[in-house]
Design a protein around this motif. Structure first.
Motif, PDB file in Angstrom:
ATOM      1  N   ARG A 285      39.835  23.935  16.712  1.00  0.00           N
ATOM      2  CA  ARG A 285      40.889  25.421  16.114  1.00  0.00           C
ATOM      3  C   ARG A 285      41.462  25.227  15.078  1.00  0.00           C
ATOM      4  O   ARG A 285      41.214  23.921  14.287  1.00  0.00           O
ATOM      5  N   SER A 286      41.441  25.864  14.402  1.00  0.00           N
ATOM      6  CA  SER A 286      42.164  25.974  12.814  1.00  0.00           C
ATOM      7  C   SER A 286      43.272  25.553  12.791  1.00  0.00           C
ATOM      8  O   SER A 286      44.636  25.702  13.349  1.00  0.00           O
ATOM      9  N   GLN A 287      44.421  25.279  11.142  1.00  0.00           N
ATOM     10  CA  GLN A 287      45.603  25.193  10.858  1.00  0.00           C
ATOM     11  C   GLN A 287      46.159  26.542  11.689  1.00  0.00           C
ATOM     12  O   GLN A 287      45.702  27.341  11.087  1.00  0.00           O
ATOM     13  N   PRO A 288      47.541  26.480  12.297  1.00  0.00           N
ATOM     14  CA  PRO A 288      47.933  27.506  12.479  1.00  0.00           C
ATOM     15  C   PRO A 288      48.991  28.249  11.349  1.00  0.00           C
ATOM     16  O   PRO A 288      49.024  27.392  10.389  1.00  0.00           O
ATOM     17  N   ALA A 289      48.739  29.848  11.203  1.00  0.00           N
ATOM     18  CA  ALA A 289      49.707  29.974  10.001  1.00  0.00           C
ATOM     19  C   ALA A 289      49.995  29.344   9.495  1.00  0.00           C
ATOM     20  O   ALA A 289      51.009  29.168   8.552  1.00  0.00           O
ATOM     21  N   ALA A 290      52.073  28.931  10.387  1.00  0.00           N
ATOM     22  CA  ALA A 290      52.737  28.555  10.257  1.00  0.00           C
ATOM     23  C   ALA A 290      52.825  27.096   9.643  1.00  0.00           C
ATOM     24  O   ALA A 290      54.226  26.901   9.028  1.00  0.00           O
ATOM     25  N   ARG A 291      51.445  26.498  10.358  1.00  0.00           N
ATOM     26  CA  ARG A 291      51.608  24.843   9.370  1.00  0.00           C
ATOM     27  C   ARG A 291      50.869  24.949   8.199  1.00  0.00           C
ATOM     28  O   ARG A 291      50.138  23.745   7.953  1.00  0.00           O
TER      29      ARG A 291
ATOM     30  N   LYS B 260      50.878  24.797   5.461  1.00  0.00           N
ATOM     31  CA  LYS B 260      51.419  24.706   4.138  1.00  0.00           C
ATOM     32  C   LYS B 260      50.778  22.675   4.511  1.00  0.00           C
ATOM     33  O   LYS B 260      51.315  22.225   3.270  1.00  0.00           O
ATOM     34  N   LEU B 261      50.875  22.806   5.471  1.00  0.00           N
ATOM     35  CA  LEU B 261      50.594  21.707   6.172  1.00  0.00           C
ATOM     36  C   LEU B 261      49.062  21.188   5.237  1.00  0.00           C
ATOM     37  O   LEU B 261      48.303  19.755   5.536  1.00  0.00           O
ATOM     38  N   GLY B 262      47.993  21.773   4.893  1.00  0.00           N
ATOM     39  CA  GLY B 262      46.894  21.601   4.661  1.00  0.00           C
ATOM     40  C   GLY B 262      45.689  21.571   5.635  1.00  0.00           C
ATOM     41  O   GLY B 262      46.271  22.323   7.012  1.00  0.00           O
ATOM     42  N   LEU B 263      44.557  20.954   5.795  1.00  0.00           N
ATOM     43  CA  LEU B 263      43.481  21.726   6.798  1.00  0.00           C
ATOM     44  C   LEU B 263      44.159  20.490   8.057  1.00  0.00           C
ATOM     45  O   LEU B 263      45.324  19.330   7.964  1.00  0.00           O
ATOM     46  N   LEU B 264      43.757  21.505   9.755  1.00  0.00           N
ATOM     47  CA  LEU B 264      44.382  20.557  10.196  1.00  0.00           C
ATOM     48  C   LEU B 264      43.716  19.273  11.057  1.00  0.00           C
ATOM     49  O   LEU B 264      42.579  19.149  11.063  1.00  0.00           O
ATOM     50  N   GLU B 265      44.337  18.378  11.194  1.00  0.00           N
ATOM     51  CA  GLU B 265      43.572  16.739  10.549  1.00  0.00           C
ATOM     52  C   GLU B 265      42.617  16.662  11.962  1.00  0.00           C
ATOM     53  O   GLU B 265      42.892  16.992  13.245  1.00  0.00           O
ATOM     54  N   LYS B 266      41.252  16.103  12.678  1.00  0.00           N
ATOM     55  CA  LYS B 266      39.854  16.331  13.534  1.00  0.00           C
ATOM     56  C   LYS B 266      40.328  14.139  13.966  1.00  0.00           C
ATOM     57  O   LYS B 266      41.416  13.948  13.215  1.00  0.00           O
ATOM     58  N   LYS B 267      39.935  14.311  14.803  1.00  0.00           N
ATOM     59  CA  LYS B 267      39.728  12.688  15.305  1.00  0.00           C
ATOM     60  C   LYS B 267      39.373  12.233  13.825  1.00  0.00           C
ATOM     61  O   LYS B 267      39.492  10.936  14.027  1.00  0.00           O
TER      62      LYS B 267
END
Length: 244
Positions: free
Chosen positions: A19-25, A27-34
């Motif tokens: 899953r990618s970073q939601p549009a609402a978030r 601004k926090l950059g890429l979604l962090e994976k484990k």
């Protein structure tokens, strides 16, 4: 043969996408994976260990160096323990904090705040006029401004206008003795209201102190910003940690 079969079976499998970073978030950059979290955690602990080692090295560098923890600690059973400063708290607050929990304190505080006596402190029919101050203040007729008779000017309640007095008589007691008795009753009600307001404020301070002691159980690094007083809890600044 089996390897070729497994390869052919995987070719028809559904591709699993992360899953990618939601549009609402966004601004926090890429979604962090484990794997990203593990790298960040290793880097964080490595830096913390380095800081701890540097602090220990600085403390051991000069054995004759003085710092205040030397006089703020004491030895108990061969182990140095830091002396904790005594919090400023009244005996009544300590008794309540030891015997009651925060839910009980909040319940009592809400009960005091919702008391019917709070209506006594409201302005029921009092007139407040903003007057433009002029040099001829002595000529100002307050009875004409309030549209009432001069005998009722001193009243802040039950002050009917002239039109109302022409239709009906003044309601309520008019005897000076009865008015004095009512004034005393009103003063007693205001005194009781003041006591309830003070108890509500005291309950609020106690609930804040209990909640602060619960927050201190968190192992997050924190720094005391303001000491505890009898009128307010201690204020701590917690280190921000981004949750996963």
């Amino acid at each position: 043969m089996s390897a070729a079969f497994r390869k052919a079976a995987k070719a028809r499998q559904r591709p699993h996408r992360e899953r990618s970073q939601p549009a609402a978030r966004s601004k926090l950059g890429l979604l962090e994976k484990k794997k990203d979290y593990r790298l960040r955690a290793r880097d964080y602990h490595k830096k913390q260990n380095a800081l701890t080692a540097l602090q220990k090295k600085a403390l051991d560098k000069n054995p004759d160096e003085f710092y205040f923890k030397m006089i703020r600690s004491q030895a108990k059973d061969g182990v140095h323990v830091i002396k904790q400063p005594k919090d400023e708290i009244t005996p009544e607050q300590m008794k309540l904090m030891r015997t009651q929990d925060i839910k009980y304190i909040e319940m009592k505080r809400v009960a005091e705040a919702k008391s019917d006596l709070y209506s006594a402190g409201k302005d029921n029919g009092s007139v407040s006029e903003v007057l433009d101050i002029e040099p001829k203040v002595q000529e100002f007729d307050i009875a004409a401004q309030l549209d009432t008779v001069p005998e009722l000017v001193d009243r802040v309640y039950n002050r009917p206008t002239i039109a109302t007095l022409q239709r009906e008589a003044v309601k309520g007691p008019t005897d000076p003795v009865q008015l004095k008795k009512l004034a005393q009753q009103r003063k007693n009600q205001y005194d009781l209201l003041r006591q309830r307001i003070e108890r509500e404020k005291a309950m609020f301070v106690i609930s804040q102190k209990i909640q602060t002691r619960k927050d201190l159980l968190d192992k997050t690094h924190k720094v005391k910003v303001k000491k505890e007083t009898t009128s307010g809890p201690a204020i701590y600044k917690f280190k921000f940690q981004r949750k996963r």
